[in-house]
Design a protein around this motif. Structure first.
Motif, PDB file in Angstrom:
ATOM      1  N   ASN A 113       0.873  -1.131  -0.047  1.00 49.61           N
ATOM      2  CA  ASN A 113       0.114  -0.009  -0.032  1.00 49.61           C
ATOM      3  C   ASN A 113       0.952   1.255  -0.045  1.00 49.61           C
ATOM      4  N   TYR A 114       2.121   1.022   0.151  1.00 47.89           N
ATOM      5  CA  TYR A 114       3.004   2.194   0.533  1.00 47.89           C
ATOM      6  C   TYR A 114       4.104   2.406  -0.608  1.00 47.89           C
ATOM      7  N   ASP A 169       3.188   8.421   4.953  1.00 47.26           N
ATOM      8  CA  ASP A 169       2.339   8.358   3.758  1.00 47.26           C
ATOM      9  C   ASP A 169       1.312   9.754   3.595  1.00 47.26           C
TER      10      ASP A 169
END
Length: 290
Positions: A113-114, A169
């Motif tokens: 996700n990052y 993030d």
């Protein structure tokens, strides 16, 4: 057989001259840096907070001049090396294994996700004053937690790392949104680097990457050169040469074995390729390391 030079947490603790705690995470407060100009990988993720000074860092084929205050993120597979930039350098680093962070986490694909932990590259975030203060507090709490005997030390550190990732993030998304005007070329370049990092060991043809990115080979090469100053073909060759340099550091591997691992037809072809991209033969490069 271990195929490449990969630094363990214990190796990092010796490198920075700090006690080896034999845990799945390691915190370092560095003043100065043991500069390593030979490329290597790590078994762990890393988040570094450059508080003061500056450093030259190469990740993959990209060179960075990083100045404080900055946050640096590194995935395990990033090939990295360091050179001295200034006499003044103060940096806090938290190294951690994915198994430690995700021990009780349901989503095993959490890191997907990052993209700032993308394995092909590092990411640097220059910090404004307010974020400089904010991230300094995180690393101060990590240091204080580790300095205090605490039964819950590991879960506290784990949650602090999660909080750091979420904060990075948020900062990353804000920074990206502020630079949308340049994303078209950068996105293609980023996708190319990701595809290259996954396939370079067995795919060296430009057509393979162009097909997967749905562009013509000439268009891909021109776009990559405009974005980075190197053609796509040069990126492919230099990525393979960099991997070869890492493999050559492992004295247990013969040059012939490395040639096979990199999918060359024979050792002679590999040696010719390496000389063209590194300026010397594989044997000469290995002798230089002794």
């Amino acid at each position: 057989m271990k195929e490449i030079k990969t630094f363990s947490l214990s190796r990092h603790s010796r490198l920075f001259a700090v006690p080896d705690t034999s845990r799945e995470y390691l915190f370092i407060q560095a003043e100065g840096h043991p500069y390593l100009e030979e490329p290597y990988r790590a078994e762990s993720y890393a988040i570094a907070y450059l508080k003061e000074g500056a450093v030259f860092l190469q990740a993959g084929l990209t060179q960075y001049e990083i100045n404080a205050p900055s946050i640096i993120t590194l995935g395990p597979s990033v090939i990295r090396s360091f050179r001295k930039r200034s006499d003044l350098l103060k940096m806090d680093i938290i190294f951690f294994k994915d198994a430690f962070l995700l021990e009780k986490y349901v989503d095993v694909l959490f890191f997907n996700n990052y993209d700032f932990f993308e394995n092909a590259d590092l990411h640097v975030f220059s910090l404004s004053d307010v974020y400089h203060i904010k991230f300094s507090r995180f690393f101060e709490i990590i240091q204080l937690t580790l300095a205090t005997a605490n039964y819950n030390q590991a879960p506290i550190i784990r949650n602090l790392i999660f909080a750091l990732i979420y904060e990075i993030d948020a900062y990353h998304r804000m920074h990206t949104a502020a630079n949308q005007y340049s994303l078209t070329g950068y996105t293609l370049f980023s996708k190319f680097k990701q595809l290259l990092s996954r396939n370079f060991m067995h795919e060296r043809k430009l057509e393979f990457y162009a097909d997967h990115l749905h562009v013509m080979p000439k268009s891909l090469s021109a776009a990559i050169k405009k974005q980075s100053g190197r053609s796509a073909g040069k990126w492919i060759d230099e990525t393979i040469a960099l991997e070869a340099k890492v493999l050559l550091q492992n004295k247990m591997l013969t040059v012939s074995q490395i040639s096979d691992m990199l999918n060359f037809s024979n050792q002679s072809v590999f040696s010719k390729f390496f000389r063209a991209n590194a300026g010397m033969s594989p044997v000469a490069y290995r002798k230089r390391l002794l």
